[in-house]
Motif scaffolding. Structure first.
Motif, short mmCIF file in Angstrom:
data_model
loop_
_atom_site.label_atom_id
_atom_site.label_comp_id
_atom_site.label_asym_id
_atom_site.label_seq_id
_atom_site.Cartn_x
_atom_site.Cartn_y
_atom_site.Cartn_z
N TRP A 140 -61.29 -28.17 -35.47
CA TRP A 140 -62.62 -28.69 -35.78
C TRP A 140 -62.61 -29.45 -37.10
CZ3 TRP A 140 -66.23 -27.41 -39.67
CH2 TRP A 140 -67.48 -27.99 -39.51
N LEU A 141 -61.95 -28.90 -38.12
CA LEU A 141 -61.86 -29.58 -39.40
C LEU A 141 -61.11 -30.91 -39.27
CD1 LEU A 141 -61.15 -26.53 -41.72
CD2 LEU A 141 -63.23 -27.93 -41.68
N LYS A 142 -60.10 -30.96 -38.41
CA LYS A 142 -59.35 -32.21 -38.20
C LYS A 142 -60.22 -33.24 -37.50
CE LYS A 142 -55.13 -34.15 -36.29
NZ LYS A 142 -54.58 -34.71 -37.51
N ILE A 143 -60.94 -32.81 -36.47
CA ILE A 143 -61.77 -33.73 -35.71
C ILE A 143 -62.98 -34.20 -36.53
CG2 ILE A 143 -63.28 -33.91 -33.70
CD1 ILE A 143 -61.25 -32.01 -32.28
N PHE A 145 -63.66 -33.94 -39.95
CA PHE A 145 -63.46 -34.53 -41.28
C PHE A 145 -62.12 -35.25 -41.44
CE2 PHE A 145 -66.11 -30.72 -41.83
CZ PHE A 145 -67.29 -31.34 -42.26
N GLY A 146 -61.28 -35.23 -40.41
CA GLY A 146 -59.97 -35.87 -40.51
C GLY A 146 -59.00 -35.11 -41.39
N ALA A 147 -59.27 -33.83 -41.63
CA ALA A 147 -58.41 -33.02 -42.49
C ALA A 147 -57.07 -32.75 -41.80
CB ALA A 147 -59.10 -31.68 -42.81
N SER A 148 -56.03 -32.67 -42.58
CA SER A 148 -54.70 -32.39 -42.05
C SER A 148 -54.65 -30.95 -41.53
CB SER A 148 -53.65 -32.58 -43.13
OG SER A 148 -52.41 -32.06 -42.72
N GLU A 149 -54.11 -30.78 -40.33
CA GLU A 149 -54.01 -29.43 -39.76
C GLU A 149 -53.03 -28.56 -40.55
OE1 GLU A 149 -51.17 -31.97 -37.28
OE2 GLU A 149 -53.14 -32.22 -38.14
N VAL A 150 -52.11 -29.17 -41.27
CA VAL A 150 -51.18 -28.41 -42.10
C VAL A 150 -51.92 -27.81 -43.29
CG1 VAL A 150 -49.10 -28.53 -43.52
CG2 VAL A 150 -49.20 -29.77 -41.35
N ILE A 151 -52.79 -28.58 -43.90
CA ILE A 151 -53.54 -28.11 -45.06
C ILE A 151 -54.58 -27.09 -44.65
CG2 ILE A 151 -55.05 -28.80 -46.96
CD1 ILE A 151 -52.15 -29.85 -47.17
N THR A 152 -55.31 -27.34 -43.59
CA THR A 152 -56.37 -26.41 -43.18
C THR A 152 -55.79 -25.17 -42.57
OG1 THR A 152 -56.60 -27.50 -41.04
CG2 THR A 152 -58.05 -28.24 -42.84
#
Length: 152
Positions: A140-143, A145-152
């Motif tokens: 959800w954070l990636k979709i 806000f475009g956040a990296s899945e590695v960071i989240t």
């Protein structure tokens, strides 16, 4: 003079040997490093590896216990490999394993009175849902806000 079929077969064999060389070298290196560490601890590496083999493959019960303990790790590794093939890095696979196991355990312990043919699939489904929900947070954070899945 060798026929074309023989040459093709030899090429396939060489390609297979080349593809197996890195994994085999990795296994050998891990065993060697492990043996050095065991030796530095003042123990016998051969005896340690002998006990390792006996404890994991020494009897039918040992093989069964090895399979019971390694199956969740194998499926977790497969989930990582599938995500990697899709171009994603699922660094949270271990957390998904734990959350799925936790939710399956909760359903297995606290839902009572069901026959086994309903209770077991319900606990397995709860495990899938628990792991999926844990992974959904990073997705959800990636979709959104475009956040990296590695960071989240």
């Amino acid at each position: 003079m060798a026929s074309k079929n023989t040459i093709k077969a030899n090429d396939k064999l060489l390609a297979s040997l080349r593809s197996m060389s890195l994994p085999l070298l990795s296994i050998f290196s891990a065993l060697l490093v492990g043996a050095v560490v065991i030796f530095l601890m003042g123990l016998d590496p051969l005896k340690a590896y002998q006990n390792l083999l006996k404890g994991s493959l020494g009897s039918v019960n040992a093989i069964g216990e090895t399979l019971v303990k390694c199956t969740p790790l194998i499926f977790t590794g497969l989930s990582f490999a599938l995500a990697k093939r899709c171009g994603l890095v699922n660094i949270g696979a271990e957390g998904q394993l734990y959350m799925g196991g936790f939710l399956a355990t909760v359903v297995g312990i606290y839902i009572k009175g069901l026959p086994i043919y309903i209770h077991l699939p319900l606990a397995i489904a709860a495990g899938f849902i628990g792991g999926g929900l844990w992974g959904l947070l990073a997705a959800w954070l990636k979709i959104k806000f475009g956040a990296s899945e590695v960071i989240t």
